[in-house]
Design a protein around this motif. Structure first.
Motif, PDB file in Angstrom:
ATOM      1  N   HIS A  27       0.940 -94.736  21.887  1.00 60.78           N
ATOM      2  CA  HIS A  27       1.608 -95.466  20.802  1.00 60.78           C
ATOM      3  C   HIS A  27       1.241 -94.859  19.447  1.00 60.78           C
ATOM      4  N   LEU A  28      -0.032 -94.535  19.286  1.00 60.12           N
ATOM      5  CA  LEU A  28      -0.500 -93.949  18.032  1.00 60.12           C
ATOM      6  C   LEU A  28       0.204 -92.622  17.762  1.00 60.12           C
ATOM      7  N   GLN A  29       0.323 -91.778  18.778  1.00 60.62           N
ATOM      8  CA  GLN A  29       1.005 -90.494  18.597  1.00 60.62           C
ATOM      9  C   GLN A  29       2.470 -90.702  18.207  1.00 60.62           C
ATOM     10  N   GLU A  30       3.118 -91.662  18.839  1.00 63.12           N
ATOM     11  CA  GLU A  30       4.517 -91.943  18.516  1.00 63.12           C
ATOM     12  C   GLU A  30       4.641 -92.430  17.069  1.00 63.12           C
ATOM     13  N   TYR A  31       3.733 -93.308  16.652  1.00 60.47           N
ATOM     14  CA  TYR A  31       3.763 -93.802  15.275  1.00 60.47           C
ATOM     15  C   TYR A  31       3.491 -92.671  14.284  1.00 60.47           C
ATOM     16  N   GLU A  32       2.584 -91.767  14.630  1.00 62.08           N
ATOM     17  CA  GLU A  32       2.302 -90.635  13.750  1.00 62.08           C
ATOM     18  C   GLU A  32       3.527 -89.730  13.633  1.00 62.08           C
ATOM     19  N   ARG A  33       4.258 -89.525  14.754  1.00 62.97           N
ATOM     20  CA  ARG A  33       5.490 -88.738  14.706  1.00 62.97           C
ATOM     21  C   ARG A  33       6.523 -89.421  13.807  1.00 62.97           C
ATOM     22  N   GLN A  34       6.638 -90.735  13.938  1.00 64.32           N
ATOM     23  CA  GLN A  34       7.585 -91.469  13.104  1.00 64.32           C
ATOM     24  C   GLN A  34       7.208 -91.373  11.629  1.00 64.32           C
ATOM     25  N   ILE A  35       5.929 -91.481  11.331  1.00 68.40           N
ATOM     26  CA  ILE A  35       5.457 -91.389   9.946  1.00 68.40           C
ATOM     27  C   ILE A  35       5.776 -90.007   9.381  1.00 68.40           C
ATOM     28  N   THR A  36       5.523 -88.951  10.174  1.00 65.08           N
ATOM     29  CA  THR A  36       5.820 -87.594   9.725  1.00 65.08           C
ATOM     30  C   THR A  36       7.306 -87.432   9.453  1.00 65.08           C
ATOM     31  N   SER A  37       8.124 -87.961  10.350  1.00 61.35           N
ATOM     32  CA  SER A  37       9.576 -87.884  10.178  1.00 61.35           C
ATOM     33  C   SER A  37      10.014 -88.634   8.924  1.00 61.35           C
ATOM     34  N   MET A  38       9.472 -89.819   8.716  1.00 67.04           N
ATOM     35  CA  MET A  38       9.837 -90.614   7.547  1.00 67.04           C
ATOM     36  C   MET A  38       9.368 -89.953   6.255  1.00 67.04           C
ATOM     37  N   ARG A  39       8.199 -89.319   6.283  1.00 75.78           N
ATOM     38  CA  ARG A  39       7.727 -88.613   5.089  1.00 75.78           C
ATOM     39  C   ARG A  39       8.661 -87.449   4.753  1.00 75.78           C
ATOM     40  N   ALA A  40       9.106 -86.730   5.785  1.00 73.82           N
ATOM     41  CA  ALA A  40      10.031 -85.618   5.552  1.00 73.82           C
ATOM     42  C   ALA A  40      11.333 -86.137   4.950  1.00 73.82           C
ATOM     43  N   LYS A  41      11.840 -87.251   5.484  1.00 72.75           N
ATOM     44  CA  LYS A  41      13.065 -87.831   4.933  1.00 72.75           C
ATOM     45  C   LYS A  41      12.853 -88.286   3.494  1.00 72.75           C
ATOM     46  N   LEU A  42      11.692 -88.864   3.222  1.00 67.46           N
ATOM     47  CA  LEU A  42      11.389 -89.322   1.869  1.00 67.46           C
ATOM     48  C   LEU A  42      11.361 -88.151   0.897  1.00 67.46           C
ATOM     49  N   VAL A  43      10.726 -87.054   1.294  1.00 65.80           N
ATOM     50  CA  VAL A  43      10.677 -85.866   0.435  1.00 65.80           C
ATOM     51  C   VAL A  43      12.091 -85.346   0.189  1.00 65.80           C
ATOM     52  N   GLU A  44      12.903 -85.328   1.259  1.00 66.88           N
ATOM     53  CA  GLU A  44      14.291 -84.882   1.126  1.00 66.88           C
ATOM     54  C   GLU A  44      15.065 -85.777   0.151  1.00 66.88           C
ATOM     55  N   ILE A  60      -6.544 -97.682  26.674  1.00 65.45           N
ATOM     56  CA  ILE A  60      -6.845 -96.643  25.685  1.00 65.45           C
ATOM     57  C   ILE A  60      -5.764 -95.571  25.700  1.00 65.45           C
ATOM     58  N   ASN A  61      -5.336 -95.150  26.882  1.00 63.80           N
ATOM     59  CA  ASN A  61      -4.273 -94.148  26.978  1.00 63.80           C
ATOM     60  C   ASN A  61      -2.964 -94.674  26.393  1.00 63.80           C
ATOM     61  N   ASP A  62      -2.628 -95.923  26.704  1.00 63.26           N
ATOM     62  CA  ASP A  62      -1.403 -96.514  26.155  1.00 63.26           C
ATOM     63  C   ASP A  62      -1.457 -96.574  24.632  1.00 63.26           C
TER      64      ASP A  62
END
Length: 107
Positions: free
Chosen positions: A53-70, A47-49
């Motif tokens: 992983h989920l937090q890392e994927y959420e960070r990546q999604i946020t980063s990709m959304r910012a790049k997409l908006v840019e 569960i911790n692992d």
């Protein structure tokens, strides 16, 4: 079942302890509870692992959304520039035609 786990749900539900002269065999119960604890520790680790992983994927999604908006913003600017250039070319063509007409009549 995954090899990491020693017990299945059915194992826990269907577990029968032998009865000693004072009750259940404490050794048998202790061994079984050790297996249960081991599985719970493994579940917690998984569960911790997965949470990490989920937090890392959420960070990546946020980063990709910012790049997409840019990128969308840059694309919009490029489209606006092209429209302005196109409008300016049309205006220049019209002015050229008007000048030609005006200068032709003056001659």
């Amino acid at each position: 079942m995954d090899k990491r786990f020693k017990l299945s749900v059915e194992d826990v539900l269907n577990k029968q302890f032998n009865i000693d002269f004072k009750g259940y065999s404490s050794r048998e119960v202790d061994e079984f509870l050790d297996l249960v604890i081991s599985d719970y520790q493994e579940y917690d680790k998984i569960i911790n692992d997965l949470g990490n992983h989920l937090q890392e994927y959420e960070r990546q999604i946020t980063s990709m959304r910012a790049k997409l908006v840019e990128l969308e913003g840059k694309q919009d600017l490029e489209c606006e520039k092209k429209e302005l250039i196109g409008d300016n070319i049309d205006i220049l063509k019209r002015l050229t035609r008007l000048e030609n007409e005006v200068f032709r009549k003056e001659k």
